[in-house]
Design a protein around this motif. Structure first.
Motif, PDB file in Angstrom:
ATOM      1  N   ALA A  63       0.839  -1.197   0.000  1.00 47.58           N
ATOM      2  CA  ALA A  63       0.000   0.000   0.000  1.00 47.58           C
ATOM      3  C   ALA A  63       0.876   1.249   0.000  1.00 47.58           C
ATOM      4  CB  ALA A  63      -0.901   0.008   1.223  1.00 47.58           C
ATOM      5  N   ALA A  64       1.947   1.221   0.839  1.00 41.08           N
ATOM      6  CA  ALA A  64       2.845   2.370   0.915  1.00 41.08           C
ATOM      7  C   ALA A  64       3.531   2.598  -0.424  1.00 41.08           C
ATOM      8  CB  ALA A  64       3.885   2.138   2.005  1.00 41.08           C
ATOM      9  N   SER A  65       3.926   1.504  -1.081  1.00 42.45           N
ATOM     10  CA  SER A  65       4.596   1.629  -2.383  1.00 42.45           C
ATOM     11  C   SER A  65       3.676   2.271  -3.409  1.00 42.45           C
ATOM     12  CB  SER A  65       5.006   0.253  -2.904  1.00 42.45           C
ATOM     13  OG  SER A  65       5.759  -0.394  -1.952  1.00 42.45           O
ATOM     14  N   VAL A  66       2.394   1.849  -3.377  1.00 35.26           N
ATOM     15  CA  VAL A  66       1.428   2.399  -4.335  1.00 35.26           C
ATOM     16  C   VAL A  66       1.249   3.891  -4.084  1.00 35.26           C
ATOM     17  CG1 VAL A  66      -0.984   2.352  -5.066  1.00 35.26           C
ATOM     18  CG2 VAL A  66       0.243   0.216  -4.687  1.00 35.26           C
ATOM     19  N   ALA A  89       7.463  -1.549 -11.754  1.00 32.93           N
ATOM     20  CA  ALA A  89       6.660  -2.436 -10.894  1.00 32.93           C
ATOM     21  C   ALA A  89       7.512  -3.607 -10.408  1.00 32.93           C
ATOM     22  CB  ALA A  89       5.455  -2.941 -11.673  1.00 32.93           C
ATOM     23  N   VAL A  90       8.321  -4.154 -11.319  1.00 35.06           N
ATOM     24  CA  VAL A  90       9.147  -5.310 -10.943  1.00 35.06           C
ATOM     25  C   VAL A  90      10.138  -4.902  -9.856  1.00 35.06           C
ATOM     26  CG1 VAL A  90      10.791  -7.032 -11.777  1.00 35.06           C
ATOM     27  CG2 VAL A  90       8.997  -6.203 -13.279  1.00 35.06           C
ATOM     28  N   GLU A  91      10.760  -3.732 -10.042  1.00 34.00           N
ATOM     29  CA  GLU A  91      11.744  -3.284  -9.055  1.00 34.00           C
ATOM     30  C   GLU A  91      11.098  -3.058  -7.694  1.00 34.00           C
ATOM     31  OE1 GLU A  91      14.937  -1.003 -11.963  1.00 34.00           O
ATOM     32  OE2 GLU A  91      13.142   0.042 -11.273  1.00 34.00           O
ATOM     33  N   MET A  92       9.889  -2.481  -7.733  1.00 33.69           N
ATOM     34  CA  MET A  92       9.206  -2.242  -6.462  1.00 33.69           C
ATOM     35  C   MET A  92       8.899  -3.560  -5.752  1.00 33.69           C
ATOM     36  SD  MET A  92       6.585   0.909  -6.481  1.00 33.69           S
ATOM     37  CE  MET A  92       5.548   0.380  -7.801  1.00 33.69           C
ATOM     38  N   GLN A  96      10.585  -4.692  -2.244  1.00 38.64           N
ATOM     39  CA  GLN A  96       9.735  -4.988  -1.098  1.00 38.64           C
ATOM     40  C   GLN A  96       9.997  -6.400  -0.571  1.00 38.64           C
ATOM     41  OE1 GLN A  96       5.582  -4.790  -2.112  1.00 38.64           O
ATOM     42  NE2 GLN A  96       5.187  -6.331  -0.553  1.00 38.64           N
ATOM     43  N   TYR A  97      10.147  -7.340  -1.490  1.00 40.94           N
ATOM     44  CA  TYR A  97      10.404  -8.735  -1.117  1.00 40.94           C
ATOM     45  C   TYR A  97      11.754  -8.865  -0.397  1.00 40.94           C
ATOM     46  CZ  TYR A  97      12.980 -12.988  -2.392  1.00 40.94           C
ATOM     47  OH  TYR A  97      13.817 -14.064  -2.382  1.00 40.94           O
ATOM     48  N   LEU A  98      12.790  -8.206  -0.964  1.00 48.99           N
ATOM     49  CA  LEU A  98      14.113  -8.310  -0.349  1.00 48.99           C
ATOM     50  C   LEU A  98      14.122  -7.695   1.049  1.00 48.99           C
ATOM     51  CD1 LEU A  98      16.304  -7.498  -3.482  1.00 48.99           C
ATOM     52  CD2 LEU A  98      16.129  -9.700  -2.295  1.00 48.99           C
TER      53      LEU A  98
END
Lengths: 173, 187
Positions: A63-66, A89-92, A96-98
């Motif tokens: 949500a924060a990324s969006v 989008a992929v980088e985000m 986030q995953y890392l």
């Protein structure tokens, strides 16, 4: 030769089974802690211990990324100073995953993943390999929603595997 | 005291216990944790008995029993008293235990092969608190054990069990039959 029990005898034994069995340890403390944690989460979503933050980090971070992406997008034309390169989008999703994985490993005391049993190590390798293939495919088609969803799913599989391996149980919350 | 007198005392005690339980439920619904602890003390024995029989592992059963009470606390406002509290609690416990087994199975299937997972036996020596019949029930294959516990011990109907375990009614009956035969052989 041993005589087998007849149906009536079995039923009688079943009827005599105790309806209650006491657990070996007192479970109340763990329940109370879990309830306390849930209450804290409801009152202050940003609070809570590290485990809870790790588990709930993903939707919040997404949500924060969006929100961040929307703010960057609308402010970009008016910006006077050089704006950092906009994340794809992929980088985000990867970032986030890392971040989430890093938080998770820290909360589990930075376990050495290279010392896992072979069969589990193999599971991690397979997930990593799937993730690498998806990232490669996304280089050609970076906005493909199916690939993006698959990437997120694959990342979640790894995080879920980590959690199941290292997450403390209720009593240690 | 006459038999009739004894029965009156028993009825009065039951009535008092039931009113007391109702009071604890209402207090807990308003956030009173001490009242909820009383409910926990009252029901933990039955909940744990169900969990350990279904899951066949002491530590996991303890974790699931804890989860049951956490779930109950979170859902307590949804309990309207249409059924007995113990019945409602029992259905939460059954669903939580089944959900745990499904997750566990997925996990085992992912890490080990399905065959290995299916052949893993419960550590029955780790249950000194259980009767011989209980220990024998834990040795049953998972589906047969679940059906037997839910049908013979907990009193669910085959239709309900089939629904819970996502199987045909005939399969539930057949697992029950198999469980009975195995228990008769082993005991």
């Amino acid at each position: 030769m041993k005589q087998t029990m007849n149906e009536q005898q079995l039923q009688q034994r079943v009827d005599e089974l105790p309806s209650e069995i006491k657990p070996k340890r007192d479970l109340w403390q763990g329940i109370e802690r879990a309830i306390e944690l849930k209450a804290q989460q409801q009152q202050k979503p940003e609070a809570g211990n590290s485990k809870t933050r790790v588990i709930n980090f993903q939707p919040l971070a997404l949500a924060a990324s969006v929100v961040l992406a929307v703010i960057v997008f609308f402010n970009y034309p008016d910006a006077q100073q050089p704006v950092p390169e906009q994340l794809t989008a992929v980088e985000m999703i990867e970032q986030q995953y890392l971040q989430e994985k890093q938080n998770m490993l820290v909360s589990f005391g930075k376990p050495d993943l290279t010392k896992l049993p072979n069969n589990i190590r193999q599971q991690f390798d397979e997930i990593q390999s799937a993730r690498a293939s998806l990232l490669e495919a996304l280089e050609d088609d970076p906005q493909n929603p199916d690939l993006l969803n698959l990437l997120k799913w694959t990342q979640n599989q790894e995080l879920s595997l980590l959690e199941q391996l290292y997450s403390p149980k209720w009593q240690t919350i | 005291m006459t038999l009739q007198g004894q029965q009156t005392v028993i009825d009065a005690k039951q009535l008092f216990a039931s009113k007391q339980e109702q009071e604890w439920i209402e207090l807990a619904q308003n956030g009173d944790r001490q009242a909820f602890q009383q409910l926990y003390q009252l029901h933990i024995g039955r909940v744990y008995a169900l969990c350990v029989r279904m899951i066949a592992d002491r530590e996991q059963a303890e974790d699931v029993a804890q989860e049951v009470f956490v779930q109950v606390w979170l859902k307590l406002d949804k309990f309207r008293g249409d059924s007995k509290f113990s019945t409602w609690l029992h259905s939460v416990a059954t669903n939580t235990a089944l959900s745990h087994l499904r997750k566990q199975k997925n996990w085992l299937q992912r890490v080990f092969s399905l065959e290995e997972a299916a052949n893993s036996e419960p550590v029955i020596n780790d249950h000194p608190e259980l009767s011989d019949l209980d220990k024998t029930i834990l040795r049953l294959p998972e589906k047969a054990r679940l059906v037997f516990v839910l049908f013979a011990v907990e009193g669910y109907r085959h239709e309900e069990i089939a629904n819970m375990l996502d199987m045909a009614v005939g399969s539930s009956k057949s697992h029950y039959h198999r469980a009975k035969k195995l228990l008769q052989e082993w005991l």
